[in-house]
Design a protein around this motif. Structure first.
Motif, PDB file in Angstrom:
ATOM      1  N   GLY A 138       0.808  -1.212   0.000  1.00 27.83           N
ATOM      2  CA  GLY A 138       0.000   0.000   0.000  1.00 27.83           C
ATOM      3  C   GLY A 138       0.836   1.254   0.000  1.00 27.83           C
ATOM      4  N   TRP A 139       0.132   2.365  -0.090  1.00 26.29           N
ATOM      5  CA  TRP A 139       0.747   3.683  -0.067  1.00 26.29           C
ATOM      6  C   TRP A 139       0.134   4.515   1.044  1.00 26.29           C
ATOM      7  CZ3 TRP A 139       4.837   4.852  -3.097  1.00 26.29           C
ATOM      8  CH2 TRP A 139       5.088   4.020  -4.188  1.00 26.29           C
ATOM      9  N   TYR A 140       1.003   5.176   1.767  1.00 24.24           N
ATOM     10  CA  TYR A 140       0.614   6.134   2.797  1.00 24.24           C
ATOM     11  C   TYR A 140       1.222   7.479   2.418  1.00 24.24           C
ATOM     12  CZ  TYR A 140      -0.896   2.311   5.849  1.00 24.24           C
ATOM     13  OH  TYR A 140      -1.561   1.246   6.387  1.00 24.24           O
ATOM     14  N   ARG A 141       0.733   8.525   3.019  1.00 23.40           N
ATOM     15  CA  ARG A 141       1.336   9.833   2.800  1.00 23.40           C
ATOM     16  C   ARG A 141       1.332  10.639   4.085  1.00 23.40           C
ATOM     17  NH1 ARG A 141      -3.279  12.624  -1.140  1.00 23.40           N
ATOM     18  NH2 ARG A 141      -4.894  12.915   0.469  1.00 23.40           N
ATOM     19  N   GLN A 142       2.274  11.553   4.149  1.00 22.31           N
ATOM     20  CA  GLN A 142       2.366  12.422   5.313  1.00 22.31           C
ATOM     21  C   GLN A 142       2.701  13.832   4.847  1.00 22.31           C
ATOM     22  OE1 GLN A 142       5.121  11.147   8.373  1.00 22.31           O
ATOM     23  NE2 GLN A 142       4.036  12.342   9.923  1.00 22.31           N
ATOM     24  N   ALA A 143       1.782  14.739   5.101  1.00 25.44           N
ATOM     25  CA  ALA A 143       1.984  16.146   4.787  1.00 25.44           C
ATOM     26  C   ALA A 143       2.596  16.843   5.997  1.00 25.44           C
ATOM     27  CB  ALA A 143       0.652  16.789   4.419  1.00 25.44           C
ATOM     28  N   PRO A 144       3.251  17.968   5.792  1.00 30.43           N
ATOM     29  CA  PRO A 144       3.867  18.690   6.918  1.00 30.43           C
ATOM     30  C   PRO A 144       2.851  19.005   8.005  1.00 30.43           C
ATOM     31  CG  PRO A 144       4.622  19.599   4.839  1.00 30.43           C
ATOM     32  CD  PRO A 144       3.531  18.617   4.502  1.00 30.43           C
ATOM     33  N   GLY A 145       3.199  18.668   9.245  1.00 35.99           N
ATOM     34  CA  GLY A 145       2.329  18.955  10.378  1.00 35.99           C
ATOM     35  C   GLY A 145       1.154  18.020  10.534  1.00 35.99           C
ATOM     36  N   LYS A 146       1.080  17.005   9.694  1.00 34.21           N
ATOM     37  CA  LYS A 146      -0.038  16.063   9.767  1.00 34.21           C
ATOM     38  C   LYS A 146       0.464  14.652  10.015  1.00 34.21           C
ATOM     39  CE  LYS A 146      -3.219  18.652   6.796  1.00 34.21           C
ATOM     40  NZ  LYS A 146      -4.143  18.565   5.632  1.00 34.21           N
ATOM     41  N   GLU A 147      -0.460  13.795  10.443  1.00 32.79           N
ATOM     42  CA  GLU A 147      -0.107  12.410  10.675  1.00 32.79           C
ATOM     43  C   GLU A 147      -0.065  11.640   9.351  1.00 32.79           C
ATOM     44  OE1 GLU A 147      -1.999  11.864  15.177  1.00 32.79           O
ATOM     45  OE2 GLU A 147      -2.728  10.679  13.507  1.00 32.79           O
ATOM     46  N   ARG A 148       0.682  10.556   9.363  1.00 39.17           N
ATOM     47  CA  ARG A 148       0.723   9.686   8.191  1.00 39.17           C
ATOM     48  C   ARG A 148      -0.652   9.041   8.020  1.00 39.17           C
ATOM     49  NH1 ARG A 148       5.818   5.730   7.401  1.00 39.17           N
ATOM     50  NH2 ARG A 148       6.772   7.746   7.860  1.00 39.17           N
ATOM     51  N   GLU A 149      -1.141   9.005   6.778  1.00 34.39           N
ATOM     52  CA  GLU A 149      -2.459   8.452   6.516  1.00 34.39           C
ATOM     53  C   GLU A 149      -2.416   7.461   5.355  1.00 34.39           C
ATOM     54  OE1 GLU A 149      -5.092  11.639   5.382  1.00 34.39           O
ATOM     55  OE2 GLU A 149      -3.973  12.103   3.567  1.00 34.39           O
ATOM     56  N   LEU A 150      -3.332   6.517   5.408  1.00 36.48           N
ATOM     57  CA  LEU A 150      -3.448   5.538   4.329  1.00 36.48           C
ATOM     58  C   LEU A 150      -4.017   6.215   3.084  1.00 36.48           C
ATOM     59  CD1 LEU A 150      -3.453   2.565   3.283  1.00 36.48           C
ATOM     60  CD2 LEU A 150      -5.810   2.439   4.136  1.00 36.48           C
ATOM     61  N   VAL A 151      -3.397   5.942   1.951  1.00 35.42           N
ATOM     62  CA  VAL A 151      -3.904   6.421   0.665  1.00 35.42           C
ATOM     63  C   VAL A 151      -4.633   5.293  -0.066  1.00 35.42           C
ATOM     64  CG1 VAL A 151      -3.292   7.377  -1.582  1.00 35.42           C
ATOM     65  CG2 VAL A 151      -2.061   8.128   0.477  1.00 35.42           C
ATOM     66  N   ALA A 152      -3.954   4.162  -0.210  1.00 34.88           N
ATOM     67  CA  ALA A 152      -4.551   3.033  -0.925  1.00 34.88           C
ATOM     68  C   ALA A 152      -3.803   1.764  -0.544  1.00 34.88           C
ATOM     69  CB  ALA A 152      -4.487   3.242  -2.436  1.00 34.88           C
ATOM     70  N   ARG A 153      -4.500   0.646  -0.667  1.00 32.99           N
ATOM     71  CA  ARG A 153      -3.901  -0.637  -0.314  1.00 32.99           C
ATOM     72  C   ARG A 153      -4.447  -1.693  -1.256  1.00 32.99           C
ATOM     73  NH1 ARG A 153      -0.876  -1.014   3.630  1.00 32.99           N
ATOM     74  NH2 ARG A 153       0.082  -3.016   4.078  1.00 32.99           N
ATOM     75  N   ILE A 154      -3.599  -2.660  -1.595  1.00 31.42           N
ATOM     76  CA  ILE A 154      -4.043  -3.789  -2.410  1.00 31.42           C
ATOM     77  C   ILE A 154      -3.633  -5.069  -1.708  1.00 31.42           C
ATOM     78  CG2 ILE A 154      -1.958  -3.694  -3.874  1.00 31.42           C
ATOM     79  CD1 ILE A 154      -3.854  -4.600  -6.215  1.00 31.42           C
ATOM     80  N   MET A 155      -4.593  -5.954  -1.545  1.00 32.14           N
ATOM     81  CA  MET A 155      -4.369  -7.206  -0.842  1.00 32.14           C
ATOM     82  C   MET A 155      -3.881  -8.278  -1.812  1.00 32.14           C
ATOM     83  SD  MET A 155      -5.284  -5.856   1.939  1.00 32.14           S
ATOM     84  CE  MET A 155      -5.227  -7.245   3.089  1.00 32.14           C
ATOM     85  N   ARG A 156      -3.452  -9.398  -1.261  1.00 33.02           N
ATOM     86  CA  ARG A 156      -2.923 -10.463  -2.109  1.00 33.02           C
ATOM     87  C   ARG A 156      -3.970 -10.995  -3.074  1.00 33.02           C
ATOM     88  NH1 ARG A 156       0.472 -15.297   0.557  1.00 33.02           N
ATOM     89  NH2 ARG A 156      -1.569 -16.031   1.224  1.00 33.02           N
ATOM     90  N   ASP A 157      -5.256 -10.952  -2.657  1.00 41.16           N
ATOM     91  CA  ASP A 157      -6.307 -11.457  -3.541  1.00 41.16           C
ATOM     92  C   ASP A 157      -6.793 -10.402  -4.537  1.00 41.16           C
ATOM     93  OD1 ASP A 157      -9.193 -11.181  -1.259  1.00 41.16           O
ATOM     94  OD2 ASP A 157      -7.788  -9.708  -2.027  1.00 41.16           O
ATOM     95  N   GLY A 158      -6.137  -9.224  -4.510  1.00 42.46           N
ATOM     96  CA  GLY A 158      -6.485  -8.175  -5.460  1.00 42.46           C
ATOM     97  C   GLY A 158      -7.474  -7.151  -4.944  1.00 42.46           C
TER      98      GLY A 158
END
Length: 119
Positions: free
Chosen positions: A35-55
């Motif tokens: 998956g991908w997470y992102r963190q902007a200045p002054g903010k917490e890291r957040e989930l952007v998108a995730r893909i599981m093994r089954d798609g």
């Protein structure tokens, strides 16, 4: 030793597109999810998108309809296609993978790649 290496970040104008890539390397048994997470200045890291093994895929509400996560299992690679980018998408984007090695299952993180959306 498992390593995640990201690429594809950069500077783009609002409305533009970028494609991020993340390759998992090392000795392991299986990749359970990536998956991908992102963190902007002054903010917490957040989930952007995730893909599981089954798609199965999951997206943050803020990116639904604009971002697409995909993978190439043969290459142990996950991609994030980002379209219609907005200034609010500016952040450091981190690749994450849940990987089962021969002895354990653990979370791994890439070093991060900067995405800046600005005119």
């Amino acid at each position: 030793q498992v390593q995640l290496v990201e690429s594809g970040g950069g500077l783009v104008q609002p409305g533009g597109s970028l494609r991020l890539s993340c390759v998992a390397s090392g000795s392991f048994f299986s990749i359970n999810s990536m998956g991908w997470y992102r963190q902007a200045p002054g903010k917490e890291r957040e989930l952007v998108a995730r893909i599981m093994r089954d798609g199965t895929t999951y997206y943050a509400d803020a990116v639904k309809g604009r971002f697409t996560i995909s993978r190439d299992s043969a290459k142990n690679t996950v991609y994030l296609q980002m379209n219609s980018l907005k200034p609010d998408d500016t952040a450091v984007y981190y690749c994450n993978a849940v990987i089962t090695s021969w002895t354990t299952t653990a979370d791994y993180w890439g070093q991060g790649t900067q995405v800046t959306v600005s005119s």
